[in-house]
Design a protein around this motif. Structure first.
Motif, PDB file in Angstrom:
ATOM      1  N   PRO A 261     -54.732  14.434 -26.720  1.00  0.00           N
ATOM      2  CA  PRO A 261     -55.473  13.312 -27.489  1.00  0.00           C
ATOM      3  C   PRO A 261     -55.745  14.087 -28.695  1.00  0.00           C
ATOM      4  O   PRO A 261     -56.885  14.192 -29.225  1.00  0.00           O
ATOM      5  CB  PRO A 261     -56.773  13.122 -26.650  1.00  0.00           C
ATOM      6  CG  PRO A 261     -56.917  14.619 -25.873  1.00  0.00           C
ATOM      7  CD  PRO A 261     -55.604  14.889 -25.685  1.00  0.00           C
ATOM      8  N   TYR A 262     -54.777  14.278 -29.527  1.00  0.00           N
ATOM      9  CA  TYR A 262     -55.064  14.852 -30.923  1.00  0.00           C
ATOM     10  C   TYR A 262     -54.590  13.796 -31.976  1.00  0.00           C
ATOM     11  O   TYR A 262     -53.563  13.250 -31.867  1.00  0.00           O
ATOM     12  CB  TYR A 262     -54.265  16.134 -31.213  1.00  0.00           C
ATOM     13  CG  TYR A 262     -54.327  17.212 -30.149  1.00  0.00           C
ATOM     14  CD1 TYR A 262     -55.905  17.571 -29.623  1.00  0.00           C
ATOM     15  CD2 TYR A 262     -53.270  17.900 -29.541  1.00  0.00           C
ATOM     16  CE1 TYR A 262     -55.784  18.387 -28.434  1.00  0.00           C
ATOM     17  CE2 TYR A 262     -53.538  18.862 -28.632  1.00  0.00           C
ATOM     18  CZ  TYR A 262     -54.823  19.148 -28.229  1.00  0.00           C
ATOM     19  OH  TYR A 262     -55.019  20.133 -26.996  1.00  0.00           O
ATOM     20  N   ARG A 263     -55.272  13.789 -33.197  1.00  0.00           N
ATOM     21  CA  ARG A 263     -54.957  13.152 -34.405  1.00  0.00           C
ATOM     22  C   ARG A 263     -53.774  13.762 -35.142  1.00  0.00           C
ATOM     23  O   ARG A 263     -53.667  14.893 -34.855  1.00  0.00           O
ATOM     24  CB  ARG A 263     -56.012  12.753 -35.045  1.00  0.00           C
ATOM     25  CG  ARG A 263     -57.346  11.855 -34.411  1.00  0.00           C
ATOM     26  CD  ARG A 263     -58.238  11.593 -35.440  1.00  0.00           C
ATOM     27  NE  ARG A 263     -59.466  10.736 -35.024  1.00  0.00           N
ATOM     28  CZ  ARG A 263     -60.723  11.248 -34.660  1.00  0.00           C
ATOM     29  NH1 ARG A 263     -60.911  12.412 -34.900  1.00  0.00           N
ATOM     30  NH2 ARG A 263     -61.739  10.400 -34.115  1.00  0.00           N
ATOM     31  N   CYS A 268     -59.871  15.793 -32.652  1.00  0.00           N
ATOM     32  CA  CYS A 268     -59.838  15.118 -31.321  1.00  0.00           C
ATOM     33  C   CYS A 268     -60.010  13.570 -31.520  1.00  0.00           C
ATOM     34  O   CYS A 268     -60.830  13.279 -32.209  1.00  0.00           O
ATOM     35  CB  CYS A 268     -60.979  15.758 -30.329  1.00  0.00           C
ATOM     36  SG  CYS A 268     -60.688  17.266 -30.004  1.00  0.00           S
ATOM     37  N   LYS A 269     -59.206  12.995 -30.707  1.00  0.00           N
ATOM     38  CA  LYS A 269     -59.351  11.524 -30.648  1.00  0.00           C
ATOM     39  C   LYS A 269     -60.653  11.035 -30.005  1.00  0.00           C
ATOM     40  O   LYS A 269     -61.168  11.542 -28.987  1.00  0.00           O
ATOM     41  CB  LYS A 269     -58.067  10.616 -30.208  1.00  0.00           C
ATOM     42  CG  LYS A 269     -56.919  10.857 -31.029  1.00  0.00           C
ATOM     43  CD  LYS A 269     -55.706  10.088 -30.521  1.00  0.00           C
ATOM     44  CE  LYS A 269     -54.448  10.204 -31.405  1.00  0.00           C
ATOM     45  NZ  LYS A 269     -53.306   9.408 -30.973  1.00  0.00           N
ATOM     46  N   GLU A 270     -60.984   9.915 -30.397  1.00  0.00           N
ATOM     47  CA  GLU A 270     -62.085   9.183 -29.580  1.00  0.00           C
ATOM     48  C   GLU A 270     -61.762   8.384 -28.526  1.00  0.00           C
ATOM     49  O   GLU A 270     -60.414   8.285 -28.314  1.00  0.00           O
ATOM     50  CB  GLU A 270     -63.027   8.038 -30.367  1.00  0.00           C
ATOM     51  CG  GLU A 270     -63.651   8.806 -31.734  1.00  0.00           C
ATOM     52  CD  GLU A 270     -64.999   9.807 -31.495  1.00  0.00           C
ATOM     53  OE1 GLU A 270     -65.096   9.705 -30.275  1.00  0.00           O
ATOM     54  OE2 GLU A 270     -65.100  10.697 -32.252  1.00  0.00           O
ATOM     55  N   GLU A 273     -59.311   5.541 -29.161  1.00  0.00           N
ATOM     56  CA  GLU A 273     -58.136   5.817 -29.598  1.00  0.00           C
ATOM     57  C   GLU A 273     -57.038   6.160 -28.407  1.00  0.00           C
ATOM     58  O   GLU A 273     -55.987   5.846 -28.488  1.00  0.00           O
ATOM     59  CB  GLU A 273     -58.287   6.909 -30.511  1.00  0.00           C
ATOM     60  CG  GLU A 273     -58.814   6.674 -32.038  1.00  0.00           C
ATOM     61  CD  GLU A 273     -59.219   7.839 -32.751  1.00  0.00           C
ATOM     62  OE1 GLU A 273     -58.321   7.986 -33.595  1.00  0.00           O
ATOM     63  OE2 GLU A 273     -60.195   8.631 -32.649  1.00  0.00           O
ATOM     64  N   ASP A 277     -53.545   4.400 -27.077  1.00  0.00           N
ATOM     65  CA  ASP A 277     -52.308   5.354 -26.826  1.00  0.00           C
ATOM     66  C   ASP A 277     -52.056   4.991 -25.523  1.00  0.00           C
ATOM     67  O   ASP A 277     -50.677   4.941 -24.940  1.00  0.00           O
ATOM     68  CB  ASP A 277     -52.666   6.646 -27.012  1.00  0.00           C
ATOM     69  CG  ASP A 277     -52.897   7.185 -28.638  1.00  0.00           C
ATOM     70  OD1 ASP A 277     -52.703   6.201 -29.495  1.00  0.00           O
ATOM     71  OD2 ASP A 277     -53.434   8.144 -28.802  1.00  0.00           O
ATOM     72  N   CYS A 296     -60.927  18.624 -26.056  1.00  0.00           N
ATOM     73  CA  CYS A 296     -60.889  17.364 -26.596  1.00  0.00           C
ATOM     74  C   CYS A 296     -61.427  16.121 -25.689  1.00  0.00           C
ATOM     75  O   CYS A 296     -60.959  15.125 -25.656  1.00  0.00           O
ATOM     76  CB  CYS A 296     -59.668  17.016 -27.133  1.00  0.00           C
ATOM     77  SG  CYS A 296     -59.237  18.030 -28.659  1.00  0.00           S
TER      78      CYS A 296
END
Length: 517
Positions: A261-263, A268-270, A273, A277, A296
């Motif tokens: 879960p990384y941008r 870290c993505k919310e 997001e 995915d 994350c």
């Protein structure tokens, strides 16, 4: 504890000393790829391949003295695109036409650098490295050898023990300048990557005898591979026994996809997001997600998305640089986080360690004990499913892993055909299946086997006949899907722009989710 490192160049050494300090901040390069089994190598992008060589600094023979307005370009093709010295012996106008050089494989040469120095004794060149502890460094360095009055630039290798943390310059050159200011030439290790190099046309007017250097200003990668053979002999894998605990694997060439879960910038993505995915992955027909760690908010966010979408999870305890010892606080933190989360109905498999043997983070004995620890703690918290560890094929085959084979319920490996220089994209599936078969046999052949990572990059250098590219990825993924997709975790859902390019210039470009939409 002593550490062993390989030094290639100052910039690379500084980066390697600092890039892996904190897994929680930099994700410890969870998906970093390498050459895995014997015979699997990746031609470096722009790192130094060291060996002892000799030769002139430019590797070019100067042309005979030209007349004014005459072309002074050397005859014959240049070996590598290092600046070519052109002798202008008399005043006049000289024209050096444009030229193009195609380099088909990574080449290391002993080139030259210049600097102006004042009168006195100076220490120049060498390889600078930064170490965090006592470290033995093996590195190439450029130096000068004098024989019969002839000075030759050469590349040598040396082993140096850095006795403690600090910055060290290895194998520098000492030179003495007797005039107020002079320009000296320093030999340097230079690597030329595959590509098309162009030196533009140059017209110069000189008033005195001089030497003009015509540099190559640009390089366009050229990664053409020969056409694959018309007939191939694919490896036929042994059919594994059925999986325990209700069955692992998928159908129709699809089972699982890796997900982190990384941008793109590494943050870290919310939860929203992550859900978006996971919806895309589920829409593509996958039933399972593989996650690597607990950072994350991976388990709460991915777990919630999986529950909403009807997906299953392969969860992991990631072992990084601090090591595999049971006292590693990072490992203990992950174990505690998994026990607190405890959504066991979503979990199909627990993977303890990802390439921990290959990276030297665990010994066989330490990894075995960690697997048993996780079995005990997670079992006590209600988990009844299978456990495994996954590593590159060479790590399985070159060590006595019998105790690990006894500890795991299913056998797993990471296998990437791109890192085998003799494998075309169309042969990726049989190659991966054959690699898994070797690992299953290593563990006695009586446990089911699964591939925890496999894929192909859309960008990077050509590694022999294994070239990266969108078309090549599509061909490779198709081959893997048809051959072993039901027992493989595809790598990965999206590209990872937050990662460093790596030696093969491919680390950021493994996203393949779009091929399944």
């Amino acid at each position: 504890m002593k550490a062993v490192a390989v030094a290639t160049a100052a910039a690379a050494l500084v980066g390697s000393a600092s890039a892996h300090r904190n897994h929680r901040n930099a994700h410890q390069a969870l998906f970093e790829k390498r050459g895995y089994a014997e015979g699997e190598t990746c031609i470096p992008g722009c790192t130094t391949i060291w060996k002892t060589i000799t030769g002139e600094a430019t590797l070019h023979t100067p042309p005979p003295p030209p007349k004014p307005t005459a072309t002074a370009w050397p005859t014959g093709p240049a070996v590598v695109p290092t600046p070519i010295p052109q002798v202008c012996p008399t005043p006049g106008t000289y024209t050096f036409p444009a030229t193009t050089i195609v380099v088909t494989e990574t080449t290391t040469v002993c080139a030259a650098s210049t600097t102006e120095l004042p009168k006195g004794t100076h220490t120049l060149g060498g390889v600078t490295t930064v170490v965090e502890t006592e470290t033995t460094v093996v590195c190439p360095y450029a130096t000068q050898s004098t024989k019969d009055g002839v000075v030759t630039n050469v590349i040598e290798t040396t082993t140096y023990v850095c006795p403690s943390a600090g910055t060290y310059t290895i194998a520098p050159i000492t030179t003495t300048v007797s005039v107020p200011v002079t320009t000296v030439v320093i030999p340097v290790v230079t690597t030329v990557c595959p590509g098309t190099y162009t030196a533009p046309a140059v017209v110069t007017v000189v008033e005195t005898s001089t030497v003009v250097f015509c540099p190559f200003e640009s390089a366009t990668p050229t990664f053409a591979a020969p056409a694959p053979p018309k007939e191939t002999s694919p490896v036929v894998p042994v059919t594994p026994p059925k999986a325990p605990s209700g069955g692992l694997g998928g159908a129709g060439g699809k089972w699982a996809m890796t997900y982190t879960p990384y941008r793109p910038d590494g943050t870290c993505k919310e939860a929203s997001e992550v859900l978006a995915d996971c919806k895309s992955i589920a829409h593509a027909g996958f039933t399972t997600l593989r996650v690597y760690s607990t950072d994350c908010n991976t388990l709460p966010n991915v777990g919630a998305a999986a529950k909403e979408l009807g997906l299953q999870l392969i969860i992991g305890v990631f072992v990084g640089k601090p090591g595999c010892d049971n006292g590693n606080p990072d490992v203990s933190h992950q174990i505690a986080a998994i026990k607190e989360w405890a959504q066991w109905d979503l979990v199909k498999l627990v993977v303890v360690g990802n390439e921990a043997l290959f990276n030297g983070f665990c010994t066989v004995g330490q990894l075995k004990e960690l697997i048993y620890r996780c079995k005990s703690e997670f079992g006590g918290a209600g988990y009844t499913g299978p456990f495994t560890t996954t590593d590159v094929v060479s790590a399985w085959l070159t060590q006595d892993v019998s105790s690990i084979c006894d500890a795991i319920d299913v056998v797993a490996c990471n296998a990437h055909a791109y890192f085998n220089a003799n494998t075309y994209p169309s042969q990726a599936g049989p190659f991966v299946a054959g690699q898994l078969d070797l690992v299953v046999k290593k563990c006695g052949g009586n446990k089911p086997g699964y591939v925890m990572e496999t894929g192909w990059p859309t960008a990077g250098v050509c590694n022999g006949v294994a070239c990266a590219g969108p078309a090549e990825q599509a061909e490779a993924i198709k081959s893997i899907k048809e051959t072993i997709g039901d027992r493989a975790v595809f790598f990965s859902a999206t590209d990872d722009p937050w990662k460093a390019p790596g030696s093969c210039n491919c680390e950021q470009h493994w996203g393949c989710g779009q091929l399944f939409q």
